[in-house]
Write an enzyme that holds these catalytic residues in place. Structure first.
Site, PDB file in Angstrom:
ATOM      1  N   ASP A  72    -111.060 -37.889 -56.491  1.00  0.00           N
ATOM      2  CA  ASP A  72    -112.101 -37.435 -57.416  1.00  0.00           C
ATOM      3  C   ASP A  72    -112.048 -38.167 -58.740  1.00  0.00           C
ATOM      4  O   ASP A  72    -111.093 -38.910 -59.022  1.00  0.00           O
ATOM      5  CB  ASP A  72    -111.987 -35.916 -57.632  1.00  0.00           C
ATOM      6  CG  ASP A  72    -110.553 -35.437 -57.811  1.00  0.00           C
ATOM      7  OD1 ASP A  72    -109.674 -36.275 -58.090  1.00  0.00           O
ATOM      8  OD2 ASP A  72    -110.313 -34.232 -57.679  1.00  0.00           O
ATOM      9  N   ASP A 141    -106.662 -21.987 -58.131  1.00  0.00           N
ATOM     10  CA  ASP A 141    -107.625 -21.163 -57.393  1.00  0.00           C
ATOM     11  C   ASP A 141    -107.826 -21.666 -55.956  1.00  0.00           C
ATOM     12  O   ASP A 141    -108.800 -21.338 -55.297  1.00  0.00           O
ATOM     13  CB  ASP A 141    -108.977 -21.120 -58.137  1.00  0.00           C
ATOM     14  CG  ASP A 141    -109.582 -22.514 -58.323  1.00  0.00           C
ATOM     15  OD1 ASP A 141    -108.985 -23.505 -57.832  1.00  0.00           O
ATOM     16  OD2 ASP A 141    -110.652 -22.615 -58.947  1.00  0.00           O
ATOM     17  N   HIS A 143    -108.364 -24.712 -54.883  1.00  0.00           N
ATOM     18  CA  HIS A 143    -109.304 -25.801 -54.612  1.00  0.00           C
ATOM     19  C   HIS A 143    -108.580 -27.072 -54.215  1.00  0.00           C
ATOM     20  O   HIS A 143    -107.440 -27.302 -54.611  1.00  0.00           O
ATOM     21  CB  HIS A 143    -110.271 -26.036 -55.784  1.00  0.00           C
ATOM     22  CG  HIS A 143    -109.681 -26.681 -56.992  1.00  0.00           C
ATOM     23  ND1 HIS A 143    -109.673 -26.068 -58.224  1.00  0.00           N
ATOM     24  CD2 HIS A 143    -109.117 -27.899 -57.180  1.00  0.00           C
ATOM     25  CE1 HIS A 143    -109.124 -26.884 -59.116  1.00  0.00           C
ATOM     26  NE2 HIS A 143    -108.772 -27.999 -58.506  1.00  0.00           N
ATOM     27  N   GLU A 148    -114.459 -26.570 -55.604  1.00  0.00           N
ATOM     28  CA  GLU A 148    -114.204 -25.273 -56.225  1.00  0.00           C
ATOM     29  C   GLU A 148    -114.540 -24.135 -55.254  1.00  0.00           C
ATOM     30  O   GLU A 148    -115.238 -24.356 -54.260  1.00  0.00           O
ATOM     31  CB  GLU A 148    -115.093 -25.151 -57.464  1.00  0.00           C
ATOM     32  CG  GLU A 148    -114.837 -26.226 -58.505  1.00  0.00           C
ATOM     33  CD  GLU A 148    -113.553 -25.998 -59.297  1.00  0.00           C
ATOM     34  OE1 GLU A 148    -112.619 -25.360 -58.775  1.00  0.00           O
ATOM     35  OE2 GLU A 148    -113.496 -26.459 -60.444  1.00  0.00           O
TER      36      GLU A 148
HETATM   37  C1  GLP Z   1    -107.418 -31.054 -60.521  1.00  0.00           C
HETATM   38  C2  GLP Z   1    -107.612 -32.114 -59.442  1.00  0.00           C
HETATM   39  C3  GLP Z   1    -106.961 -31.696 -58.139  1.00  0.00           C
HETATM   40  C4  GLP Z   1    -105.527 -31.266 -58.387  1.00  0.00           C
HETATM   41  C5  GLP Z   1    -105.520 -30.096 -59.327  1.00  0.00           C
HETATM   42  C6  GLP Z   1    -104.133 -29.567 -59.600  1.00  0.00           C
HETATM   43  O1  GLP Z   1    -108.327 -30.018 -60.387  1.00  0.00           O
HETATM   44  N1  GLP Z   1    -108.975 -32.397 -59.220  1.00  0.00           N
HETATM   45  O2  GLP Z   1    -107.024 -32.775 -57.215  1.00  0.00           O
HETATM   46  O3  GLP Z   1    -104.921 -30.934 -57.160  1.00  0.00           O
HETATM   47  O4  GLP Z   1    -106.096 -30.527 -60.551  1.00  0.00           O
HETATM   48  O5  GLP Z   1    -103.482 -30.285 -60.581  1.00  0.00           O
HETATM   49  P1  GLP Z   1    -101.952 -30.155 -60.915  1.00  0.00           P
HETATM   50  O6  GLP Z   1    -101.236 -30.970 -59.900  1.00  0.00           O
HETATM   51  O7  GLP Z   1    -101.817 -30.748 -62.303  1.00  0.00           O
HETATM   52  O8  GLP Z   1    -101.600 -28.730 -60.860  1.00  0.00           O
END
Ligand code: GLP
Length: 268
Positions: A72, A141, A143, A148
């Protein structure tokens, strides 16, 4: 779903990098068949990337025959912005390994035509023969990428509006100022991740525990989009003890026992 439960972030990061090692190594033996790897951003995969960089710097691995597709990217922030996912990937991985520039694919959140950008991305994944292994993290959450709660479980790469929870979670990277966090992103779909021949999801820390409970013990639901991965044929969830804190004791014991038995009967 295979679930590997390890003690902490460092052990998880070592395990995941070690799991990727032979697959990357094998790609070096067959120039005609690059290994196609889907990659996430976020704080969770940083330890894994550190290990991959180490494998390269010690001469153990080369990434010359790897093609990557990132999950993303935010819409509307420059690629050289320290919080853009382009910047993140170069800073934590690509600048330190020998992957050819043309093998790196990251969605362009500044494209003139964002819908075309998403369609072209899907086409490029297909032209490359699909994704061999999609590595991912999860949001608190549940995702996956930026899919989402409520996202279609068969979705493909597209534009998404971010949920308030995600904007809040990501504001820590934007001076804790909600107004600075981009509100839209381009993201691969749940269906794009599902199509990968193999998926490895990393989850560490107690703030992921509620999501892990839903994904492991709950049913498939669009409210916890990563739960769709229960239906992937080769899905591994690698988590630390903290991320399993909301699971039932017997669930944790069950999956730990399976790994123990597998460790005893499988070579290596
Ligand atoms: C963002 C990204 C996700 C990632 C998530 C969790 O929303 N788009 O791909 O998995 O953050 O991030 P973290 O690893 O910092 O908890």
């Amino acid at each position: 779903m295979r679930i590997v439960i390890l003690k902490d972030y460092e052990t998880v990061s070592n395990w995941v990098a070690n799991y990727l090692h032979p697959k990357i190594s094998l790609s070096m033996q067959d120039e005609k068949h690059p290994f196609v790897l889907g990659l996430p951003t976020g704080s969770t995969p940083i330890g894994t990337y550190k290990n991959l960089v180490r494998y390269y710097s010690t001469g153990e691995l080369s990434f010359r025959n790897i093609v990557t597709f990132n999950m993303d990217e935010y819409v509307g922030i420059p690629e050289n912005h320290p919080e853009s996912y382009h910047y993140f990937m170069h800073h934590h991985l690509f600048d330190h390994i020998d992957i050819p520039k043309e093998n790196i694919n990251i969605l362009n959140g500044n494209a003139g035509n964002l819908e075309k950008e998403c369609q072209d991305y899907e086409d490029k994944i297909s032209i490359n023969g699909g994704i061999d292994l999609f590595l991912g993290g999860i949001g608190p959450d549940g995702h996956i990428a930026f899919n989402e709660p409520g996202s279609s479980l068969t979705s493909k790469t597209r534009i998404k509006t971010l949920s308030y929870d995600t904007i809040l979670a990501n504001s820590r990277f934007f001076d804790n100022d909600l107004s600075k966090v981009p509100k839209m992103a381009l993201t691969v779909g749940v269906g794009t991740v599902m199509d990968a021949r193999e998926v490895v999801i990393i989850a560490t820390g107690y703030n992921k525990a509620r999501a892990i409970r839903q994904i492991v013990e709950g049913g498939v639901s669009h409210m916890w989009t990563a739960s769709m991965l229960q239906l992937n044929r080769r899905m591994i969830l690698v988590c630390d003890d903290a991320a399993t804190m909301e699971l039932q004791v017997e669930t944790v014991k069950y999956f730990k026992d399976i790994e123990k038995v597998a460790g005893e009967i499988l070579p290596g």
